[in-house]
Design an enzyme around this catalytic site. Structure first.
Site, PDB file in Angstrom:
ATOM      1  N   ASP A 169       0.852  -1.136   0.158  1.00  0.00           N
ATOM      2  CA  ASP A 169      -0.108  -0.047   0.043  1.00  0.00           C
ATOM      3  C   ASP A 169       0.973   1.365  -0.065  1.00  0.00           C
ATOM      4  OD1 ASP A 169      -2.312   1.826   0.471  1.00  0.00           O
ATOM      5  OD2 ASP A 169      -3.400   0.132   0.973  1.00  0.00           O
ATOM      6  N   HIS A 197      -3.267   2.943  -4.586  1.00  0.00           N
ATOM      7  CA  HIS A 197      -2.481   2.420  -3.303  1.00  0.00           C
ATOM      8  C   HIS A 197      -1.233   1.796  -3.716  1.00  0.00           C
ATOM      9  CE1 HIS A 197      -5.923   3.538  -0.365  1.00  0.00           C
ATOM     10  NE2 HIS A 197      -6.648   2.757  -1.310  1.00  0.00           N
ATOM     11  N   GLU A 236     -10.292   2.323  -4.732  1.00  0.00           N
ATOM     12  CA  GLU A 236     -10.252   3.539  -4.590  1.00  0.00           C
ATOM     13  C   GLU A 236      -9.243   4.324  -5.369  1.00  0.00           C
ATOM     14  OE1 GLU A 236     -11.132   4.113   0.101  1.00  0.00           O
ATOM     15  OE2 GLU A 236      -9.228   3.565  -0.251  1.00  0.00           O
TER      16      GLU A 236
END
Ligand code: ACM
Ligand code: ZN
Length: 787
Positions: A210, A285, A350
């Site tokens: 991440d 990410h 995301e």
């Protein structure tokens, strides 16, 4: 006849036999609750003469038997011998293990466990089933079996006789750990796996990469370990306030697992029947990758590994650059070689597509592939990776964003933004794993935020986790087969240490273990709380830093149909802590009435209640206005549903007499997402109605708006409605304070009616100026007060 016979036998059991039954049996404390537990009389004693008997030359059984023997030995007990069956071994003082006889009728992960005075027998059709039988056997033993040996030696252990038959409800029973936002040592990962195994869960989703750090050695790309795994240490500052690392500052926080460590952990988990699902995040990410290899970005960089919050996720992998795919395929080749898991998790969540919109290479890709937009470009990215993974005989899982722009043909969806993603996937014939934030995110608060360590937000109590039903009711039986199970997620932005990770994960993961293992019909919160007392004794011996849970009192009302009374019902997560309350407006103290049973309510009041361990009020007491009105306890039918995310007390919420506070998460607000509130209250008989009063909440920062209009009408028969009236909203949605707005209506004259129809129109979508523009918005209400 069968039943008759066993009743007769029961009556024949001599009294002397019963006296042998030990006073304490843990058979009824097993978590997750087995399908069937029959407590018998008598005990089996394990001493230094007890042996474990396994099949000839069976290495797997050898390992499982040693797992059990080692646990006892570590606790200071005798070092049991494991012997291979020859047919000539003794039949007394033995623990007989068997796998795969085909005669047990136990499903693949199931087991049967029989403890009788002279032997223990565990039969299963697989190693996993046998291992779960062993876990149940450990739970049948005294809690001290988890106490380290330094506290002395134990000559023998007694187990009361029992027959258990058991198998899991769902095949996927998972826990997740984010090791990027904070790095956790390999030793802790193993301890986490121990806890997962102890409660018969079987998947560990290892979130290895991440923005804040790459955590797995990839031999072909050394800068992942040299650069992407480290950032400047600002651990002393709050997560959201950490400055970016500066050039010249030493990046000294982080780390990664070597491939040797990964192999060791994968084996450790496999020995406990846990499959590790590695997650490699893409296309977002992944700014830590760009810090090491800026050529994989759209803009060229440079980038630093973020020291804390990185949001929005702007700098993501370029989807127009073929070398990005080469890189990912190289990485995945090494990952696939390390992890035997059928599933590889490719993230997909995301991704902010801003950079893709202005990147010539991304735009060229959209054109060349005939894609509609950047959502389809993300879908192209995931599908291309899926193709590679499938070519290696593996399958992908992705977060539910992978549904946008078209789902990859064989993908499994992990539903986290609610349950909608899981429902959509199942309806398309794809498998889904449920991990909705409001039930399964264990980085949320679990008790009063005022007395808890800082968390990311939310409020997900043990009781809430325990109440979770993974299979959405709206699915058909056929579609529901695609719901493989559920998973608890532990994101670690706000979790810096192993002790804190344990605090957030335990006991919520134990509640979830029962959700995914035990039959839905056996779910019982009261019973679970009592069984947890025994589990806490074990966890204490294991030195697990578990949370003591919420000391917040839950306030409910219920109708007692027999007595024709409305009752106040108070509940908590703490089974044996004194609960005091007042209804007269006075603050609650130890001298206030002690709650022991539901209390009759006949008039308005304010419920104040709190838990008093050691004579002191723990956490803030609750304070809830209670309105006694004509519709209290009356049934409500819904033409359109409330959201499962804000159900309050479900179908009784709007007539339970309880009004909410200004906090939209207080558990008393019922929320409707995108759709109207449209309900009919049945007052049970015709009575004189004078007014209807409702409050709605405006909290536009949380996407909660007032209804555009609230309509009221009355009826005697539930078919013909009259006295139609409406109360329009006159308040601006732009006001950014949080407030409650009454939508009250007084009828011209008191009118006879049995049915009250209420419709509150949802504005539908967030307005154009709002951050959620075009997305469904909420309306929130708490009670329909009828006078
Ligand atoms: C997620 O929580 N971003 C999957
Ligand atoms: Zn690009």
């Amino acid at each position: 006849m069968h039943r008759f016979l066993s009743i007769c036998l029961l009556m024949l059991i001599p009294l002397a036999f019963q006296a042998n039954t030990p006073a304490v049996s843990t058979a009824n404390s097993i978590v997750p609750k087995p399908i069937s537990v029959k407590v018998k009389t008598g005990t089996f004693t394990i001493n230094d003469q007890t042996s474990l008997v396994i099949s000839q030359g069976n290495k797997e059984m050898q390992r499982i038997a040693r797992f059990f023997a080692d646990q006892l030995h570590l606790a200071g007990g005798p070092d049991l011998k494991v012997v291979e069956a020859t047919g000539a071994e003794k039949s007394s003082n033995v623990i007989l293990l068997s796998i795969g006889t085909g005669k047990t009728d136990a499903p693949s992960e199931g087991y049967r466990l029989k403890v009788s005075p002279h032997q223990v027998k565990i039969t299963a059709e697989s190693g996993a089933g046998l291992f779960y039988g062993i876990q149940s056997l450990l739970q049948l033993m005294p809690a001290e079996v988890y106490k380290p040996a330094s506290s002395g030696t134990v000559k023998s252990w007694s187990i009361s006789c029992v027959e258990i038959s058991d198998h899991p409800r769902y095949p996927y029973r998972g826990m997740h750990l984010d090791v990027s936002r904070h790095f956790f040592p390999a030793s802790f990962v193993k301890r986490y796996i121990d806890l997962i195994a102890m409660y018969k869960m079987n998947r560990f989703h290892w979130h290895l990469t991440d923005d804040n750090g790459w955590r797995i050695e990839i031999k072909k790309y050394p800068k992942l370990m040299q650069t992407a795994a480290w950032h400047v240490d600002h651990e002393d500052l709050p997560w959201n306030e950490r400055p970016a690392g500066q050039t010249g500052e030493k990046a000294n926080y982080g780390g990664y697992y070597t491939q040797d460590e990964v192999r060791d952990i994968v084996q450790y988990a496999a020995d406990r029947y846990i499959t590790i699902i590695p997650e490699i995040e893409m296309p977002a990410h992944s700014v830590e990758v760009l810090a090491a290899y800026p050529q994989f970005s759209c803009t060229g960089g440079p980038f630093k590994v973020p020291t804390g919050s990185y949001w929005p996720n702007l700098d993501i992998l370029c989807a127009g650059n073929d070398s990005v795919f080469t890189f990912m395929e190289d990485v995945l080749t090494e990952v696939i070689a390390l992890f035997p898991s059928q599933y590889i998790h490719i993230g997909g969540d995301e991704a902010d597509k801003t950079n893709w919109k202005s990147c010539p290479r991304c735009q060229a890709r959209i054109k060349a592939e005939g894609l509609k937009d950047e959502k389809e470009l993300q879908s192209y990215f995931i599908k291309r990776i899926e193709k590679f993974i499938v070519s290696k005989n593996r399958k992908i899982i992705g977060w539910d964003e992978i549904l946008e722009g078209g789902l990859a043909p064989e993908a499994t969806v992990m539903s986290w933004r609610g349950v909608e993603g899981g429902i959509a996937a199942a309806r398309m014939g794809h498998d889904a794993i449920m991990t909705p934030g409001s039930y399964c995110y264990f980085d949320h608060y679990q008790a009063d935020p005022a007395s808890e360590p800082k968390a990311i937000g939310g409020f997900t109590t043990l009781k809430k986790v325990y109440s979770y039903e993974p299979t959405p009711g709206e699915l058909t039986k056929e579609e529901a087969r695609h719901i493989l199970g559920a998973q608890g997620n532990l994101w670690t932005e706000f979790i810096q240490t192993p002790a804190h990770a344990e605090y957030m994960a335990v006991p919520r993961m134990i509640a979830l273990s029962e959700v995914v293992w035990s039959p839905k019909s056996s779910r019982n919160w009261l019973d679970f709380r009592h069984r947890m007392k025994e589990q806490f004794r074990r966890l204490k011996f294991m030195n697990v830093n578990y949370s003591k849970g919420s000391f917040r009192v839950a306030v409910n009302t219920a109708v007692d149909r027999k007595e024709k009374m409305i009752k106040l019902v108070l509940d908590s997560e703490q089974p044996d802590v004194p609960l005091h309350y007042t209804l007269d407006g006075n603050d609650v103290k130890t001298g206030s009435p002690l709650y022991t049973a539901p209390v009759n309510i006949t008039k308005n009041g304010i419920v104040k209640a709190g838990l008093f361990p050691d004579g002191q009020l723990q956490e803030k007491g609750v304070e809830t206005p209670l309105i006694y009105h004509l519709a209290i306890g009356k049934s409500v039918s819904y033409a359109s549903p409330f959201s499962y995310r804000y159900p309050a007390a479900g179908e009784s919420a709007l007539t339970d007499g309880l009004r909410a506070t200004i906090d939209h998460q207080d558990g008393l607000w019922q929320g409707f997402l995108g759709n109207d509130l449209d309900v009919v209250i049945d007052l049970g008989e015709e009575i004189l109605v004078n007014s209807v009063q409702m409050n709605f909440l405006q909290n536009q920062k949380s996407w909660i708006f007032l209804p555009t209009v609230v309509e009221y009408s009355l009826s005697s028969d539930g078919k013909k409605y009259h006295s139609f009236n409406e109360v329009p909203n006159t308040i601006s949605p732009k006001i950014d304070q949080v407030f409650m707005q009454p939508f009250n209506f007084q009828f011209m004259t008191r009118t006879r009616a049995r049915y009250v129809h209420v419709k509150a129109k949802n504005p539908g979508k967030c307005p154009a100026w709002h951050e959620g523009a075009g997305e469904p918005c909420w309306i929130f209400t708490d009670e329909i007060v009828v006078f």
